[in-house]
Enzyme design. Structure first.
Site, PDB file in Angstrom:
ATOM      1  N   CYS A  45       0.973  -1.335  -0.058  1.00  0.00           N
ATOM      2  CA  CYS A  45      -0.146   0.099  -0.197  1.00  0.00           C
ATOM      3  C   CYS A  45       0.752   1.149   0.435  1.00  0.00           C
ATOM      4  O   CYS A  45       0.623   2.316  -0.391  1.00  0.00           O
ATOM      5  CB  CYS A  45      -1.322   0.242   1.313  1.00  0.00           C
ATOM      6  SG  CYS A  45      -1.987  -1.366   1.487  1.00  0.00           S
TER       7      CYS A  45
ATOM      8  N   ARG B 105      -8.212  -4.140  -3.327  1.00  0.00           N
ATOM      9  CA  ARG B 105      -7.305  -3.300  -3.764  1.00  0.00           C
ATOM     10  C   ARG B 105      -9.194  -2.959  -4.966  1.00  0.00           C
ATOM     11  O   ARG B 105      -8.380  -3.719  -6.249  1.00  0.00           O
ATOM     12  CB  ARG B 105      -6.304  -3.496  -4.803  1.00  0.00           C
ATOM     13  CG  ARG B 105      -5.010  -3.578  -3.454  1.00  0.00           C
ATOM     14  CD  ARG B 105      -3.450  -3.687  -4.077  1.00  0.00           C
ATOM     15  NE  ARG B 105      -2.721  -4.523  -3.096  1.00  0.00           N
ATOM     16  CZ  ARG B 105      -2.415  -3.692  -1.499  1.00  0.00           C
ATOM     17  NH1 ARG B 105      -2.373  -2.520  -1.620  1.00  0.00           N
ATOM     18  NH2 ARG B 105      -1.894  -4.559  -0.678  1.00  0.00           N
TER      19      ARG B 105
END
Length: 257
Positions: A64, A146
């Site tokens: 991330c 995601r």
């Protein structure tokens, strides 16, 4: 395999809020939220702009972190395309701020430091994540996958991408897709497999018998006709970018809600 019968006992069919998700062509669900840039009303605060709305599993995680640095690195390109990235994860505003502060002290591959300036949404209660179908319970019950939602200036969802937690997104593909969507709207064409600006685009298929015959006979069409339903046309790369960068990209036609 579950057939969605009423007596289904699969975990991912027990919670209707998790199953609920908008689809391509739907109006983007509205919400009010606190972010690292202050409160927002979504998507109305971004009216007239494209939005790249994306989720990530958790703060202070390596993949991330690389993605946030990549989104920020491409921020000028997003702005040239009249687009704004907006991030979301299941976490507190305090946690988000601490993580973004930590990112600002990490060197990238070029030895530079990255200050994240686009908003990151506080969604500790998972209300927005569930609203957008970002929680996939067979993978994570308390984290988002995601997800990427491409939302046009009229607030309509135009594309949806999903990636697992283990694999970071490809920024080149996200930018390519954004450019392809805007090219479709501005030039009324479609883009074929592996298309990039400068490559041939696909002309609309004939809608009448006369147009079909004209295409088959290749009369005055200026097209590379492969079949009556498949014809390519050249679209200059500079013309695309002159159009996309030189306008507000509000799209030439509205998609029905």
């Amino acid at each position: 395999m579950c057939d969605l019968f009423d007596n289904c006992q699969c975990n991912h069919h027990k919670d209707s809020t998790i199953l609920s998700m908008p689809l391509i062509g739907d109006a983007a669900p509205k919400f009010h939220a606190e972010t690292t840039n202050g409160p927002i009303d979504f998507p109305s605060d971004f009216a007239g702009k494209w939005i790249v709305f994306f989720s990530h599993p958790s703060d202070f995680t390596p993949i991330c972190t690389t993605e946030f640095m990549a989104f920020q690195k491409h921020l000028d390109e997003f702005h040239k395309l009249n687009a704004e990235p907006v991030g979301l994860s299941v976490g507190t505003l305090t946690g988000h701020l601490a993580w973004l502060h930590a990112i600002s002290h990490i060197e990238d591959d070029d030895g530079m430091y990255t200050e994240i300036t686009f908003p990151l949404i506080d969604d500790m209660q998972m209300n927005i994540a569930k609203m957008y179908g970002m929680v996939h319970p067979e993978t994570y019950s308390t984290k988002t996958v995601r997800a990427v939602f491409m939302i046009d200036p009229h607030g309509i969802i135009r594309a949806i991408l999903y990636y697992p937690a283990s694999n970071g997104r490809n920024m080149a593909e996200i930018m390519r897709l954004l450019i392809a969507l805007q090219t479709t709207d501005n030039f009324m064409v479609s883009t074929p497999a592996d298309w990039e600006p400068g490559k041939a685009v696909v002309a609309p298929a004939p809608a009448t018998t006369a147009a079909l015959n004209q295409r088959i006979n290749n009369k005055k069409t200026n097209l590379d006709v492969r079949a009556w339903f498949l014809a390519f046309k050249q679209l200059d790369k500079d013309k695309i970018f002159d159009t996309l960068y030189g306008t507000k990209n509000t799209t030439n036609k509205k998609i029905k809600k």
